[in-house]
Design a protein around this motif. Sequence first.
Motif, PDB file in Angstrom:
ATOM      1  N   ARG A 406      -8.272  -3.317  -2.726  1.00  0.00           N
ATOM      2  CA  ARG A 406      -7.488  -3.888  -1.638  1.00  0.00           C
ATOM      3  C   ARG A 406      -7.844  -5.357  -1.496  1.00  0.00           C
ATOM      4  N   ASP A 431      -3.774  -6.788   5.885  1.00  0.00           N
ATOM      5  CA  ASP A 431      -3.832  -6.234   4.533  1.00  0.00           C
ATOM      6  C   ASP A 431      -2.738  -6.896   3.701  1.00  0.00           C
ATOM      7  N   THR A 433      -2.555  -6.663   0.341  1.00  0.00           N
ATOM      8  CA  THR A 433      -2.561  -6.092  -1.012  1.00  0.00           C
ATOM      9  C   THR A 433      -1.153  -6.041  -1.584  1.00  0.00           C
ATOM     10  N   GLU A 434      -0.224  -5.462  -0.819  1.00  0.00           N
ATOM     11  CA  GLU A 434       1.150  -5.377  -1.303  1.00  0.00           C
ATOM     12  C   GLU A 434       1.784  -6.753  -1.405  1.00  0.00           C
ATOM     13  N   GLU A 435       1.474  -7.614  -0.465  1.00  0.00           N
ATOM     14  CA  GLU A 435       1.996  -8.981  -0.537  1.00  0.00           C
ATOM     15  C   GLU A 435       1.509  -9.685  -1.799  1.00  0.00           C
ATOM     16  N   ARG A 437       0.586  -8.190  -4.567  1.00  0.00           N
ATOM     17  CA  ARG A 437       1.237  -7.563  -5.719  1.00  0.00           C
ATOM     18  C   ARG A 437       2.663  -8.080  -5.889  1.00  0.00           C
ATOM     19  N   ARG A 438       3.377  -8.210  -4.774  1.00  0.00           N
ATOM     20  CA  ARG A 438       4.742  -8.739  -4.866  1.00  0.00           C
ATOM     21  C   ARG A 438       4.736 -10.182  -5.358  1.00  0.00           C
ATOM     22  N   THR A 596      10.729  -3.368  -2.379  1.00  0.00           N
ATOM     23  CA  THR A 596      10.014  -2.634  -3.413  1.00  0.00           C
ATOM     24  C   THR A 596      10.395  -3.131  -4.796  1.00  0.00           C
ATOM     25  N   SER A 598      10.746  -5.879  -6.515  1.00  0.00           N
ATOM     26  CA  SER A 598      10.470  -7.312  -6.497  1.00  0.00           C
ATOM     27  C   SER A 598      11.117  -8.033  -7.666  1.00  0.00           C
TER      28      SER A 598
END
Length: 681
Positions: A406, A431, A433-435, A437-438, A596, A598
């Motif tokens: 993370r 968080d 993490t997803e940001e 990754r994108r 999702t 991206s």
Amino acid sequence: MRIDGGPDDSVNTVATWRAALTVTGGYAATATCLGWISPSPVSLGALWPSGGLLLAMLMLTEARWRVRMALLLGGAHAAAGILVAGEPTAAALFGAIVAVQAWATVAQWERWNGRMPRFDSLTDLQELIWRGCLMAAGCAGAAAGLVAWGAFDASFLIAWRDWWLRESTGMLILTPLVVVGASAPRRAILVSRRLAEGIALAVCLTMSTGYIFNAASPRVPLSVGVTPFLVWAALRFGVFGTSAASLLLWAVAGEATRVGTGPLRNAAITAADQLARMHMYVAVTAGLVLVVAVAIAERRVVAARLVHSIDELRDAFTRSQAVIASAPENIAALTTDYRLSGFNTAWAKEYERLAGVPPLSGLDLGQQLAAIGTPWALVALDGWRRALGGEQFAVRRGPDVLGAPRELSVEYSPIRDDDGRLIGAMQLVRDVTEERRRFEAQGQTRRLESVGRLAGGVAHEFNNILTGILSYTALLQQATPEDDPRRKDLRAIEAGAERAAELTAQLLAYARRQFVAPRVVDINAQIEAADRLLRPLVGAQLVVERSLAPSPWPVRIDPAALEQALISLAMNAIDAMPDGGVLHFATSNVSVDDETLSQSASGPGDYIRVDVGDTGRGISPEHLEHMFEPFFSTKGVGLGTGLGLASVFGIVQQAGGAISVESAVGVGTTFRIHLPRATSE
């Protein structure tokens, strides 16, 4: 209540004039009855100070009706004077003076204050005293001149004094009584204990005043016998009760003084002088107690506003707490001695996950973090120390600190009071993490598109060169006899040029510059066609499985390009399973309402998802981000050109879709394609 037909009560014109006529009739009847009871017309003025009542009525009347209301009430005053004294001219003039006095006072008040009084502040009472008394003094001169002109049995100065004292006292008592009484909310007090208390107060005040003013030689001083009851009225009934009690005192004292009894009688002075003394006594006594009542009312108003402000602050604080508690970010605050002063639900859950114990308000977080001693605890403690030192900063925390895959964005800021003194610190954790990754996926997409543009340009120019080579090679073959040994060399040149042309076609597909003929196709039918082509290539150790949607949405794509992409992915899967395994095809209808996809050019919407997976060797994480780059290959030298997946990427992108890959070493790889749903044929 307002007699204005305005926004306060929305009273129409008919209701306005009905109320005005009722007040006028009652006014004239009361004045006439008092005049008949009195032995002379002079006594009428002492018992009926009309200026205060007229002033209150005009304060309750809208500006556009005030002149008419003043004329009505002035006419009522004149009518009462005519009925009692039988002097039409003098009565009309006295009525005009009273009306002008009230109207001028209201006009001046509104001009300088911009509003009518509510008598809930000392400012309103102060304005009434000096403006009303000043206007009464001016009108008293006109009235005194009229008395001197009419040859009444009074001098100019005595007439001026009597008018001024009478009207000033009337304004001080009657105006607050009527204004506050008319403006007060209607309450069901007829059955309440306050009504009984009010009746008891009126009886006690009447008896006390009657005893003092009717006794031949009263033994109780005026201040002791009357003032306590007025203070009682001020404390329990406010401005309205004080004015009503003062009016009662005025009536009883005035009647007693008129008939020649009470402490103000003096055989050495005239009856008019005795009445003047009575007016002065009532005005001073009522005025002092009225100041107390208004001060109490003002304090109650301030207290009510303060309570309202506190309630609003409490509601705002409750709403703020609810917002902070439901925020997805982790929020916490410490005092300067590292005590936990506040936190939201997200922060509490994250802390409990990391520390193993739930946080408590007032907890010495610094001591607990030091006792935990793990990397995240020590890093967090250092951040709190810097923030409590007055530093504002933001840091990123990754797996090396968190012990999990993370990434967190942690912001620290000091908390200061209005004087700038440091009183604590705040932590805000998001968080990302997803940001992250994108962002990396978008960067990968941009990098692939840049490489694609470069490769497409090179392939386009190279394809033009190859076209010339193939054309001249064909011409040379036509001009060379069959038995000429050079034909073998020409065929080798032609084969090499054709192989190069295939590579340039793959580069053009990756760069989305190849010619396509898209049409609406059934994705399941395309997979079945590809499966038939792959069957001869699949050995006995490989198993092909299909999990296809029963009613897939249509997609718009070039069928040949789609078939090329499916076969390329399948061949990569077969190469990854030399010892056998499972090749899996799957389709499904999906709706995407966020970011999702991206890498999708179409954005959120309806998509057909195509999965091509295997149970082969898998791909290492360091190779995953390079899978769609041209000329990148995990195969050995001479086993691949590195353009297969690049061309698949270009085909999917050209169709407005997206492709991603998931893989784990020793588990297998799955390529996931999202193609937008076709909306028309």
